[in-house]
Design an enzyme around this catalytic site. Structure first.
Site, PDB file in Angstrom:
ATOM      1  N   ILE A  18      36.676  39.720  -3.899  1.00 53.22           N
ATOM      2  CA  ILE A  18      37.232  41.076  -3.301  1.00 53.22           C
ATOM      3  C   ILE A  18      36.121  42.013  -3.247  1.00 53.22           C
ATOM      4  O   ILE A  18      35.805  42.842  -2.152  1.00 53.22           O
ATOM      5  CB  ILE A  18      38.507  41.709  -3.955  1.00 53.22           C
ATOM      6  CG1 ILE A  18      39.612  40.514  -3.434  1.00 53.22           C
ATOM      7  CG2 ILE A  18      38.833  42.988  -3.397  1.00 53.22           C
ATOM      8  CD1 ILE A  18      41.109  40.962  -4.277  1.00 53.22           C
ATOM      9  N   ASP A  51      28.769  47.545 -17.486  1.00 51.56           N
ATOM     10  CA  ASP A  51      30.113  47.161 -18.102  1.00 51.56           C
ATOM     11  C   ASP A  51      30.876  48.221 -18.267  1.00 51.56           C
ATOM     12  O   ASP A  51      30.731  49.402 -18.798  1.00 51.56           O
ATOM     13  CB  ASP A  51      29.833  46.881 -19.552  1.00 51.56           C
ATOM     14  CG  ASP A  51      30.882  46.380 -20.479  1.00 51.56           C
ATOM     15  OD1 ASP A  51      31.907  46.561 -20.020  1.00 51.56           O
ATOM     16  OD2 ASP A  51      30.459  45.982 -21.562  1.00 51.56           O
ATOM     17  N   SER A 130      47.561  45.928  -7.798  1.00 55.14           N
ATOM     18  CA  SER A 130      47.967  44.640  -7.649  1.00 55.14           C
ATOM     19  C   SER A 130      49.550  44.607  -7.078  1.00 55.14           C
ATOM     20  O   SER A 130      50.059  45.463  -7.549  1.00 55.14           O
ATOM     21  CB  SER A 130      47.607  43.736  -8.753  1.00 55.14           C
ATOM     22  OG  SER A 130      48.426  42.715  -8.953  1.00 55.14           O
ATOM     23  N   TYR A 143      49.044  42.003 -18.018  1.00 48.13           N
ATOM     24  CA  TYR A 143      48.144  42.458 -16.596  1.00 48.13           C
ATOM     25  C   TYR A 143      49.075  43.148 -15.895  1.00 48.13           C
ATOM     26  O   TYR A 143      48.505  44.277 -15.188  1.00 48.13           O
ATOM     27  CB  TYR A 143      47.990  40.876 -15.947  1.00 48.13           C
ATOM     28  CG  TYR A 143      47.250  41.267 -14.656  1.00 48.13           C
ATOM     29  CD1 TYR A 143      45.881  41.676 -14.469  1.00 48.13           C
ATOM     30  CD2 TYR A 143      47.991  41.037 -13.305  1.00 48.13           C
ATOM     31  CE1 TYR A 143      45.240  41.637 -13.384  1.00 48.13           C
ATOM     32  CE2 TYR A 143      47.135  41.330 -12.026  1.00 48.13           C
ATOM     33  CZ  TYR A 143      46.062  41.620 -12.189  1.00 48.13           C
ATOM     34  OH  TYR A 143      45.312  41.841 -10.793  1.00 48.13           O
ATOM     35  N   THR A 175      48.540  37.512  -4.379  1.00 50.33           N
ATOM     36  CA  THR A 175      47.499  36.453  -5.158  1.00 50.33           C
ATOM     37  C   THR A 175      46.561  36.128  -3.973  1.00 50.33           C
ATOM     38  O   THR A 175      47.037  35.736  -2.932  1.00 50.33           O
ATOM     39  CB  THR A 175      48.529  35.362  -5.303  1.00 50.33           C
ATOM     40  OG1 THR A 175      49.601  35.458  -6.500  1.00 50.33           O
ATOM     41  CG2 THR A 175      47.468  34.208  -6.049  1.00 50.33           C
TER      42      THR A 175
END
Length: 251
Positions: A18, A51, A130, A143, A175
């Site tokens: 993405i 990071d 999400s 998650y 998803t």
């Protein structure tokens, strides 16, 4: 279209999936794109090692972006990691690790970027959330909890930064057909059956594409969306809001 002409956009996790799709579309729309990633090598854009679990690396990367381009207008907080299992499946260390990347990572980036965003006439932050934030998915306790935090964080930030004229929104993919999901499928006992089940779970009957999610990210980031803030935009094939009676048969 070139509504991003003259604007600088930083995309975390921008080397694949993405993030790469979003970086590509942003560049097509005229943005100067900086990709912040653990492995930025090979990206067609300006790459910066970052990071997101290290405050020092985050600040160094943002400083390097501003030094390179002279400004920062948009932050796409896309970097994240997954987790599987119910609430008993992961130990404390894993809970801390996933939250450190998926939630605190976004905080670190926003914190470092804010002084620069405050100087932009078209400032925006887009967080990748999400469907897991607002639908009870099986075997995704950790998650889902992290993405629920991202949704709440997005709303809180959108409110806090109204005086700064910094818009904050999130995109909530279903998803998606990305390398990360591909690795999950490869690890399944029957990858083909698992893929079919994930596709069928979304009312439109297929996985979301990275390009479709990227299009939503670009919409939320765009100066043309100047009145859109505090919004969670679903790109999930209807998974959150629709309740078809049975399998949808496509002509």
């Amino acid at each position: 279209m070139s509504e991003f002409e003259g604007l600088v956009v930083a995309v975390t996790g921008g080397a694949s999936g993405i993030g790469l799709a979003a970086a590509t579309l942003l560049a097509d729309r005229g943005a100067q794109v900086a990709v912040l990633d653990l492995k930025p090598d090979g990206t067609p854009f300006a790459g910066f090692r970052c990071d997101v679990s290290s405050d020092d690396e985050v600040r160094s990367a943002i400083d390097a972006v501003v030094e390179r381009f002279g400004r920062l207008d948009v932050l796409v907080n896309n970097a994240g990691i997954g987790a599987q299992g119910d609430v008993t499946a992961n130990d404390d260390d894993e809970w801390h690790r996933v939250f450190d990347v998926n939630v605190v990572g976004m905080v670190r980036l926003a914190r470092a970027a804010l002084p620069h965003l405050k100087n932009s006439p078209s400032a925006a932050i887009v967080n990748t959330c999400s469907i897991a934030a607002w639908a009870g998915l099986p075997s995704r306790a950790l998650y889902s909890a992290s993405k629920g935090a991202v949704l709440s964080l997005t709303l809180a930030m959108a409110t806090d930064h109204l005086p700064d004229r910094i818009r904050v929104n999130c995109v909530c993919p279903g998803t998606a057909d990305t390398p990360w999901v591909g690795r999950l499928l490869d690890a399944a006992d029957d990858p083909a059956a698992e893929r079919a089940a994930l596709a069928a779970r979304q009312p439109m009957g297929r996985l979301v594409t990275a390009d479709e999610v990227a299009n939503a990210i670009v919409y939320l980031a765009s100066p043309l969306s100047a009145s859109t803030t505090g919004t969670a935009l679903a790109v999930d094939g209807g998974m959150y809001g629709l309740r078809p009676r049975g399998p949808v048969h496509h002509d």
